[in-house]
Design an enzyme around this catalytic site. Structure first.
Site, PDB file in Angstrom:
ATOM      1  N   LYS A  80      37.329 -16.473 107.914  1.00  0.00           N
ATOM      2  CA  LYS A  80      37.445 -16.532 109.373  1.00  0.00           C
ATOM      3  C   LYS A  80      38.360 -17.696 109.737  1.00  0.00           C
ATOM      4  O   LYS A  80      38.348 -18.734 109.074  1.00  0.00           O
ATOM      5  CB  LYS A  80      36.058 -16.779 109.992  1.00  0.00           C
ATOM      6  CG  LYS A  80      35.957 -16.372 111.434  1.00  0.00           C
ATOM      7  CD  LYS A  80      35.691 -14.891 111.569  1.00  0.00           C
ATOM      8  CE  LYS A  80      35.633 -14.441 113.001  1.00  0.00           C
ATOM      9  NZ  LYS A  80      35.334 -13.007 113.099  1.00  0.00           N
ATOM     10  N   GLY A 180      24.181  -3.107 127.077  1.00  0.00           N
ATOM     11  CA  GLY A 180      25.642  -3.261 127.074  1.00  0.00           C
ATOM     12  C   GLY A 180      26.333  -1.923 126.949  1.00  0.00           C
ATOM     13  O   GLY A 180      26.119  -1.189 125.988  1.00  0.00           O
ATOM     14  N   GLY A 182      29.766  -1.366 126.960  1.00  0.00           N
ATOM     15  CA  GLY A 182      31.198  -1.580 126.718  1.00  0.00           C
ATOM     16  C   GLY A 182      31.717  -0.517 125.775  1.00  0.00           C
ATOM     17  O   GLY A 182      31.221   0.623 125.755  1.00  0.00           O
ATOM     18  N   ASN A 183      32.702  -0.872 124.980  1.00  0.00           N
ATOM     19  CA  ASN A 183      33.348   0.098 124.089  1.00  0.00           C
ATOM     20  C   ASN A 183      32.361   0.744 123.129  1.00  0.00           C
ATOM     21  O   ASN A 183      32.375   1.964 122.948  1.00  0.00           O
ATOM     22  CB  ASN A 183      34.446  -0.605 123.292  1.00  0.00           C
ATOM     23  CG  ASN A 183      35.561  -1.059 124.191  1.00  0.00           C
ATOM     24  OD1 ASN A 183      35.983  -0.339 125.099  1.00  0.00           O
ATOM     25  ND2 ASN A 183      36.031  -2.278 123.978  1.00  0.00           N
ATOM     26  N   VAL A 184      31.506  -0.061 122.518  1.00  0.00           N
ATOM     27  CA  VAL A 184      30.573   0.488 121.525  1.00  0.00           C
ATOM     28  C   VAL A 184      29.381   1.150 122.216  1.00  0.00           C
ATOM     29  O   VAL A 184      29.019   2.292 121.898  1.00  0.00           O
ATOM     30  CB  VAL A 184      30.077  -0.627 120.560  1.00  0.00           C
ATOM     31  CG1 VAL A 184      29.027  -0.080 119.600  1.00  0.00           C
ATOM     32  CG2 VAL A 184      31.250  -1.223 119.784  1.00  0.00           C
TER      33      VAL A 184
HETATM   34  P1  NAD Z   1      32.613  -4.941 125.063  1.00  0.00           P
HETATM   35  O1  NAD Z   1      33.045  -6.264 125.558  1.00  0.00           O
HETATM   36  O2  NAD Z   1      33.478  -3.754 125.264  1.00  0.00           O
HETATM   37  O3  NAD Z   1      31.158  -4.576 125.642  1.00  0.00           O
HETATM   38  C1  NAD Z   1      30.150  -5.493 125.867  1.00  0.00           C
HETATM   39  C2  NAD Z   1      29.446  -5.014 127.122  1.00  0.00           C
HETATM   40  O4  NAD Z   1      28.246  -5.768 127.288  1.00  0.00           O
HETATM   41  C3  NAD Z   1      30.254  -5.211 128.400  1.00  0.00           C
HETATM   42  O5  NAD Z   1      30.297  -3.987 129.115  1.00  0.00           O
HETATM   43  C4  NAD Z   1      29.511  -6.300 129.154  1.00  0.00           C
HETATM   44  O6  NAD Z   1      29.621  -6.162 130.551  1.00  0.00           O
HETATM   45  C5  NAD Z   1      28.096  -6.050 128.666  1.00  0.00           C
HETATM   46  N1  NAD Z   1      27.201  -7.195 128.799  1.00  0.00           N
HETATM   47  C6  NAD Z   1      27.485  -8.512 128.828  1.00  0.00           C
HETATM   48  N2  NAD Z   1      26.374  -9.237 128.978  1.00  0.00           N
HETATM   49  C7  NAD Z   1      25.333  -8.357 129.036  1.00  0.00           C
HETATM   50  C8  NAD Z   1      23.932  -8.487 129.175  1.00  0.00           C
HETATM   51  N3  NAD Z   1      23.345  -9.673 129.284  1.00  0.00           N
HETATM   52  N4  NAD Z   1      23.174  -7.362 129.185  1.00  0.00           N
HETATM   53  C9  NAD Z   1      23.737  -6.144 129.080  1.00  0.00           C
HETATM   54  N5  NAD Z   1      25.076  -5.966 128.954  1.00  0.00           N
HETATM   55  C10 NAD Z   1      25.856  -7.061 128.921  1.00  0.00           C
HETATM   56  O7  NAD Z   1      32.324  -5.161 123.493  1.00  0.00           O
HETATM   57  P2  NAD Z   1      32.187  -4.053 122.380  1.00  0.00           P
HETATM   58  O8  NAD Z   1      33.496  -3.889 121.691  1.00  0.00           O
HETATM   59  O9  NAD Z   1      31.484  -2.863 122.933  1.00  0.00           O
HETATM   60  O10 NAD Z   1      31.231  -4.806 121.354  1.00  0.00           O
HETATM   61  C11 NAD Z   1      29.853  -4.956 121.638  1.00  0.00           C
HETATM   62  C12 NAD Z   1      29.207  -5.823 120.567  1.00  0.00           C
HETATM   63  O11 NAD Z   1      29.421  -5.232 119.284  1.00  0.00           O
HETATM   64  C13 NAD Z   1      29.768  -7.240 120.464  1.00  0.00           C
HETATM   65  O12 NAD Z   1      28.722  -8.096 120.062  1.00  0.00           O
HETATM   66  C14 NAD Z   1      30.779  -7.136 119.326  1.00  0.00           C
HETATM   67  O13 NAD Z   1      30.976  -8.387 118.680  1.00  0.00           O
HETATM   68  C15 NAD Z   1      30.076  -6.163 118.411  1.00  0.00           C
HETATM   69  N6  NAD Z   1      30.957  -5.411 117.537  1.00  0.00           N
HETATM   70  C16 NAD Z   1      31.925  -4.632 118.065  1.00  0.00           C
HETATM   71  C17 NAD Z   1      32.755  -3.909 117.213  1.00  0.00           C
HETATM   72  C18 NAD Z   1      33.829  -3.011 117.762  1.00  0.00           C
HETATM   73  O14 NAD Z   1      34.355  -2.181 116.997  1.00  0.00           O
HETATM   74  N7  NAD Z   1      34.168  -3.110 119.037  1.00  0.00           N
HETATM   75  C19 NAD Z   1      32.602  -3.985 115.816  1.00  0.00           C
HETATM   76  C20 NAD Z   1      31.561  -4.776 115.314  1.00  0.00           C
HETATM   77  C21 NAD Z   1      30.750  -5.488 116.176  1.00  0.00           C
END
Ligand code: NAD
Length: 356
Positions: A80, A180, A182-184
């Site tokens: 990292k 949450g 978001g994307n995932v």
């Molecule tokens: P993202 O930023 O697209 O989504 C996160 C979502 O969580 C947002 O919509 C945000 O508004 C919401 N959020 C923030 N605080 C919150 C709360 N207190 N309660 C409920 N919702 C809340 O991120 P992502 O890409 O969807 O990733 C989500 C998690 O998965 C992160 O922890 C990331 O590190 C992990 N992750 C993502 C990937 C990936 O491929 N994107 C891979 C491995 C791990």
């Protein structure tokens, strides 16, 4: 039961403090392990109080990447980069050019990519100084681009495996609380809805929560209350550290399985889940779809290879659960142990082939 702290389990191979006065670059690159291949892990740009706070974060994150890559079966070690966000305005291109030179100086021992605070455009700048970078714009028909759909698929398959173990059933009719959207999280909701699960969701962006509720018939919970929602499965897909002594004590779910990184605030919170007979699917085992996609971009694999490997996420989780049954360890500790074993086995086999 008393177990050794995870941080004592495996020290990093090397720590490189990086500085460049002209661009304001200040940070650290940690190579936790290169035994299975180049140490791969993203570059975080964040505000830290001092150098030791940045180093502590990098050490923790690099170890997590080493374990994640090892258990995903990737020919990659873990590392990292953590850069301290300069005070005031700064020239971003200069900063990432300087960072690219530091990555180049490691001669392929470290492979970087985006992480919190960095972007595709930053990695394009890094790419001018070194080839040891992923997360570049996707080329047509090749892996790369947004990894979230792969991450969500791996989490979904893992959840199905966890439900089979815990309830002897598939996901149909079970209630999943998704924290949450978001994307995932949003993609996971889609897969769960298709599988017949009921959804409770929480998301601070109320328009997004409303859209998901409308599309999938989900119930909306408050952001503060989602971890205590009535459900069989809790899927953290937002923040790290959501499972602490308090939230574990109040959890209604019998399974925790989600996309977020570093879900456990401490190792002991994983033990607390086990003490309450809550089945925890370790975060870095189930959310490896994203790194598999990134690895494929760097290693030149096809999209078919990515899909094949992501579709085996449930098998890797099953191996962790089997290890729990044979050792009596809780899943987060069983996963760490398996990762360490894989790293050691990789090191032994490369020592043998070097000697041959
Ligand atoms: P993202 O930023 O697209 O989504 C996160 C979502 O969580 C947002 O919509 C945000 O508004 C919401 N959020 C923030 N605080 C919150 C709360 N207190 N309660 C409920 N919702 C809340 O991120 P992502 O890409 O969807 O990733 C989500 C998690 O998965 C992160 O922890 C990331 O590190 C992990 N992750 C993502 C990937 C990936 O491929 N994107 C891979 C491995 C791990």
């Amino acid at each position: 039961m008393c177990y050794p702290a995870r941080s004592q389990a495996s020290p990093p191979e090397s720590v490189h403090v990086i500085r460049d006065a002209e661009s304001g670059l200040e940070g650290v690159i940690v190579l936790h392990s290169t035994k299975l291949g180049p140490a791969a892990g993203g570059c975080r740009l964040w505000r830290y109080g001092d150098e030791s706070a940045a180093t502590r974060d990098a050490l923790r994150l690099a170890q997590g990447m080493a374990y994640k890559n090892a258990l995903a079966g990737l020919p990659l070690g873990g590392g990292k980069a953590v850069l301290r966000l300069p005070e005031g305005s700064f020239d971003r291109a200069k900063l990432f050019t300087a960072f690219g030179r530091k990555v180049a100086a490691l001669k392929g021992a470290y492979v970087t990519a985006e992480d919190v605070g960095t972007t595709v455009a930053d990695m394009q700048v890094v790419n001018e100084a070194t080839h040891h970078v992923a997360g570049l714009p996707q080329k047509p028909g090749l892996p790369g681009g947004d990894p979230s759909p792969w991450t969500a698929l791996g989490v979904f398959l893992s959840m199905r495996e966890a439900a089979r173990r815990k309830f002897g059933s598939d996901l149909s009719g079970l209630t999943v609380a998704v924290q949450g959207l978001g994307n995932v999280g949003a993609r996971l909701c889609h897969l769960l809805h298709e599988a017949g699960a009921r959804l409770v969701v929480a998301e601070p962006r109320s328009d997004v929560a409303a859209a998901v509720a409308c599309r999938y018939g989900a119930e909306i919970a408050s952001v503060a209350g989602i971890a205590q929602a009535r459900c069989e499965i809790f899927a953290p897909c937002a923040l790290g550290g959501v499972l602490n002594a308090d939230s574990v004590a109040n959890l209604q779910a019998r399974i925790v399985c989600g996309g977020a990184n570093n879900v456990l605030a401490t190792e002991e919170d994983g033990d607390r889940l086990a003490d309450r007979s809550v089945l925890y699917a370790p975060d870095y085992v189930v959310n490896a779809g994203g790194i598999i996609n990134v690895a494929a971009e760097y290693l030149g694999w096809t999209t078919t290879e990515v899909e094949l490997r992501v579709r085996q996420t449930d098998l890797r989780l099953a191996a962790v659960f089997d290890h729990c049954e044979s050792t009596g360890l809780p899943p987060h500790r069983a996963a760490d142990l398996l990762a360490l074993k894989r790293i050691a086995a990789g090191a032994a086999s490369s020592a043998l082939s070097n000697a041959a």
